[in-house]
Enzyme design. Structure first.
Site, short mmCIF file in Angstrom:
data_model
loop_
_atom_site.label_atom_id
_atom_site.label_comp_id
_atom_site.label_asym_id
_atom_site.label_seq_id
_atom_site.Cartn_x
_atom_site.Cartn_y
_atom_site.Cartn_z
N HIS A 143 -7.58 9.73 -1.35
CA HIS A 143 -6.83 9.61 -0.09
C HIS A 143 -7.53 10.28 1.09
CE1 HIS A 143 -2.42 9.20 1.45
NE2 HIS A 143 -3.27 9.00 2.41
N LYS A 173 -2.83 6.20 -4.16
CA LYS A 173 -3.92 7.10 -3.78
C LYS A 173 -3.77 8.50 -4.38
CE LYS A 173 -3.74 4.70 0.66
NZ LYS A 173 -2.30 4.48 0.92
N TYR A 213 3.08 9.69 -0.09
CA TYR A 213 4.18 9.05 0.66
C TYR A 213 5.55 9.28 -0.02
CZ TYR A 213 0.29 6.25 2.67
OH TYR A 213 -0.88 5.82 3.25
N ASP A 245 0.85 -1.20 0.00
CA ASP A 245 0.00 0.00 0.00
C ASP A 245 0.88 1.25 0.00
OD1 ASP A 245 -2.99 0.97 0.83
OD2 ASP A 245 -1.45 2.25 1.73
#
Ligand code: A2P
Length: 254
Positions: free
Chosen positions: A104, A73, A48, A43
């Protein structure tokens, strides 16, 4: 690896590696170690800033792409250009589709048009399933009013001290699978005396107990770790069963 069936008809491995706040070489290593340990679900998210390393590790693992479930996302700053953001994520990942693409974070009144575009990506086969993250009941209900395709998942923070049973039940009623992020409470729950005592009873670590609590509820669990040893430990959760009594205790800790 155990799987759950999504409303899209696709299957999602019930345990995945979360990668928030893991960047650069650490993200590459964690992804590779996870795949070596048997994870088939990673994931990530554009937020990120590790899609490149995650994608590279998936490629270098030598495991067939079709065997690994990959989620990324869409961050709200890209709500004006979902397709462009999606294509940029695909490029960083080095993939030609993702298994799951999520909004998200909700942003009030912005969703209808954005969800339409995710539906198009889904119909084109570029995102095999689509869903949301951090949605409460109000945002979900609003999205469902106009959605042609219902979200396959809602990925939320979920551990015994952050357990919104009302939201979880609502998602189950709607056929939306729950994904638990920060199942270890960002690591802060690991020395909670009541959890330490309960885990010892099963000969397991608190991390394993908390992940198992997710799985027995029928939620996808997404623990994250930068350590190869702990990544493997978090996978070793299929050889014990939490009793009904202890499940109830964990459910009511909040
Ligand atoms: P580390 O990366 O050093 O392993 P959450 O998934 O709830 O956000 O928790 C993540 C945090 O928990 C990270 O700080 C991670 O640290 C730590 N962690 C993950 N797995 C374990 C484990 N099995 N035992 C102890 N700490 C863990």
């Amino acid at each position: 690896m155990r799987e759950l069936k999504l409303n899209s008809g696709h299957y999602i491995p019930i345990l995945g590696l979360g990668t928030w706040q893991i960047k650069g070489q650490a993200a590459y290593d964690a992804t590779l170690w996870a795949i070596e340990a048997g994870y088939r679900h990673i994931d990530t998210a554009r937020l990120y800033a590790n899609e490149t390393e995650v994608g590279q590790a998936i490629k270098d693992s030598g495991i067939d792409r079709g065997q690994i479930f990959v989620t990324t996302k869409l961050w709200p700053t890209d709500f004006g250009k979902p397709r462009q953001a999606f294509e940029a994520s695909l490029e960083r990942l080095g993939l030609d589709y993702v298994d799951l693409y999520l909004i998200h974070w909700p942003r009030f009144n912005a969703e209808t048009g954005v969800w339409r575009q995710l539906e198009t990506l889904n119909k084109e086969g570029l995102a095999k399933s689509i869903g949301v993250s951090n949605y409460g009941r109000r945002n979900l209900s609003k999205l469902l009013e106009t959605a042609e395709i219902s979200p396959a998942v809602n990925q939320i923070e979920l551990h015994p001290f952050a357990y919104n049973a009302g939201l979880v039940d609502f998602c189950h009623e709607q056929g939306i699978v729950i994904e638990a992020y920060s199942p270890l409470g960002h690591g802060s729950l690991l020395s909670e005396p009541i959890l330490v005592k309960m885990a010892a009873k099963y000969g397991k670590s608190v991390a394993q107990l908390l992940i198992r609590w997710n799985l027995q509820h029928g939620w996808v669990s997404l623990p994250k770790s930068k350590s190869g040893l702990r990544i493997a430990e978090n996978m070793d959760v299929f050889d014990f069963e939490i009793t009904v009594d202890d499940m109830h205790k964990l459910d009511t800790l909040t």
